[in-house]
Design a protein around this motif. Sequence first.
Motif, PDB file in Angstrom:
ATOM      1  N   ARG A 160       0.831  -1.197   0.000  1.00  0.00           N
ATOM      2  CA  ARG A 160       0.000   0.000   0.000  1.00  0.00           C
ATOM      3  C   ARG A 160       0.871   1.254   0.000  1.00  0.00           C
ATOM      4  N   SER A 161       1.920   1.242   0.815  1.00  0.00           N
ATOM      5  CA  SER A 161       2.761   2.435   0.864  1.00  0.00           C
ATOM      6  C   SER A 161       3.553   2.602  -0.435  1.00  0.00           C
ATOM      7  N   PHE A 162       3.893   1.497  -1.092  1.00  0.00           N
ATOM      8  CA  PHE A 162       4.577   1.636  -2.390  1.00  0.00           C
ATOM      9  C   PHE A 162       3.625   2.196  -3.448  1.00  0.00           C
ATOM     10  N   PHE A 163       2.386   1.693  -3.476  1.00  0.00           N
ATOM     11  CA  PHE A 163       1.422   2.184  -4.468  1.00  0.00           C
ATOM     12  C   PHE A 163       1.130   3.661  -4.266  1.00  0.00           C
ATOM     13  N   ARG A 164       1.113   4.084  -2.994  1.00  0.00           N
ATOM     14  CA  ARG A 164       0.805   5.484  -2.733  1.00  0.00           C
ATOM     15  C   ARG A 164       1.871   6.425  -3.262  1.00  0.00           C
ATOM     16  N   GLU A 165       3.066   5.867  -3.473  1.00  0.00           N
ATOM     17  CA  GLU A 165       4.153   6.737  -3.922  1.00  0.00           C
ATOM     18  C   GLU A 165       4.081   7.037  -5.417  1.00  0.00           C
ATOM     19  N   ILE A 166       3.322   6.233  -6.185  1.00  0.00           N
ATOM     20  CA  ILE A 166       3.250   6.558  -7.615  1.00  0.00           C
ATOM     21  C   ILE A 166       2.209   7.644  -7.814  1.00  0.00           C
ATOM     22  N   PRO A 167       2.542   8.652  -8.624  1.00  0.00           N
ATOM     23  CA  PRO A 167       1.588   9.724  -8.899  1.00  0.00           C
ATOM     24  C   PRO A 167       0.352   9.160  -9.594  1.00  0.00           C
TER      25      PRO A 167
END
Lengths: 276, 308
Positions: A160-167
């Motif tokens: 979830r935290s990785f996905f949140r980092e993509i614009p």
Amino acid sequence: MNEALTAKVKKIIFVVIAAVVFAVILFPPVVLFLTSIKTELDALSFPPKWVFQPTLENYKHIFQFSPFMKYLLNSLTVASLNTGAVLVLGSLAAYSLARFRFKGADNIAFWILSVRMMPPVAAIIPIYIIMRNLRLLDTPWSLVITYLTFNLPFAVWMMRSFFREIPREIEESALVDGCSDFGAFWNVALPLVAPGLVATGILTFIFSWNEFLFALILTGSKAVTLPVGITGFMKETGINWGYMTAGGVLALIPVVIFTISVQKHLVKGLTMGALK
Amino acid sequence: MHLWKRVGLFFCSLRRRYIWFFFLAPTLVALISIVVFPLVFSLSLSFHDWNIIRAKAWSWTGIANYRTILFEDPYFRSAFKVTLLYLVGTVSLQFGLGLLVALILHRITEKIIGFLRTALILPITMTPVIVGMIWRLMYNPDLGMLNYFLTWFRLSPVNWTGMPLTALPSVMMADIWEWTPFVALILLAGLQALPQEPFEAALVDGASSWQTFRYVTLPLLSPVMLVALLIRVMDSFKTFDLIFVLTQGGPGMSTEILNYYTYRYGFKFFHLGYASALSWLLLVVVTIISIVLVRIIRSKGISVGGAR
């Protein structure tokens, strides 16, 4: 002038303390390794021998005369299958929690986190009874399934935290020519978080590899994994330190290699994505 | 082709509203069937008397198990005390030492940090059973390194894990070795991510290094410390592997924490009803503590799992 000197002294003191910390951390594993390459006589001598003829006898022995190979294969099977399942389920769920707006998303996320915090002993009794009724006791499947309890929440939070980092815009551009959310996930988002996916997978693998309590209770002979197998070298009659330490060193090798390879993501992994 | 298009359109309209559910459902189904269902099962079991090796059916006993545990079981009280001692002793020392190590590493050059960081990581991901094994080797009364070091100071050897007085501190020391690096690593990452301006302002105002630490570093670092604290406290309740390998809860009950006590009741004595009640009490305690900590963390505005 004086100030520069105190700064220098301070720095030296810091480096000395750091060196002590370093020694305290590394000394016990070094003792483990040294014991594993000693003959039984050398291993039992006191005061400990620092100069001795190294031997690989212990390593040979555990492969020839104990089911060590079986433990190793069991651990590999369980950890790989579990990691595969966790990555598929976890990245889908993480994408949902990171990208789609819906009521209760935060509450679901925190509920999933709370599962991770649950003491495993709370679930082990019913899980044991259920596995017994399903006739899955002492099979790798019981562990592959049970390890989802702690690895799935971990993967959901980490991904979830990785996905949140993509614009968000990058995926939206993919959505323009159709309405394939799955396409946006599969073709756009997932390749972008590939390094994160690998890091999550490696940590999941390590957690499965290391697990002891569930493996101790759910396996008996056929599906015994490494941590349980190694404790089998502790017998009522005494411990054979050579075999036990050799097994320990072998079990640690993949862990150490994997750990060093995910160093960059480790703080994130250890805090389930809370910190970078 | 025509049919596919219509099916596609149908899903397209559904998708806009419910797509989140299709992504999330497999995980929810998995967690419900391997966590929620078993927990409900054990809650029900906890109101029964059932011994798995005697082929008797469950017999309903109401709250008898809980009453016995809370009011009549002296071993439970002892395990509860040991759990608290263990928790407070290990976590506080891990934070003290971890903060110290993090502060020192933060002050020395990048190059050494890189090397030391790698060393710090090892105990954290090392198989806990093997950590226990290593320390069992270190503590061994006849050939262990610790007694060897004692001979340097002409002290007599100690039976570290074999005596009630030293057994608990010995297990705790292994735990501290294993998890201080974890705290240090996280606090170091926190220190490195802090903004520079407050420190420059403190320097301009002529604050002493203690004042800077107390009034600038600590408050800025507190969110990170809370996250580390939450994880450590939750993990501390789960300690099992170390105790299993080092002492098996003994001698007597001196190293038996609740977690281990529950395991023993369930899988050594096979009183599964009683053990279920024990595990539910443990679950309630852990849940209350975690809710309090998570509340504090969320109220401080830390986006746990956020894009920070």
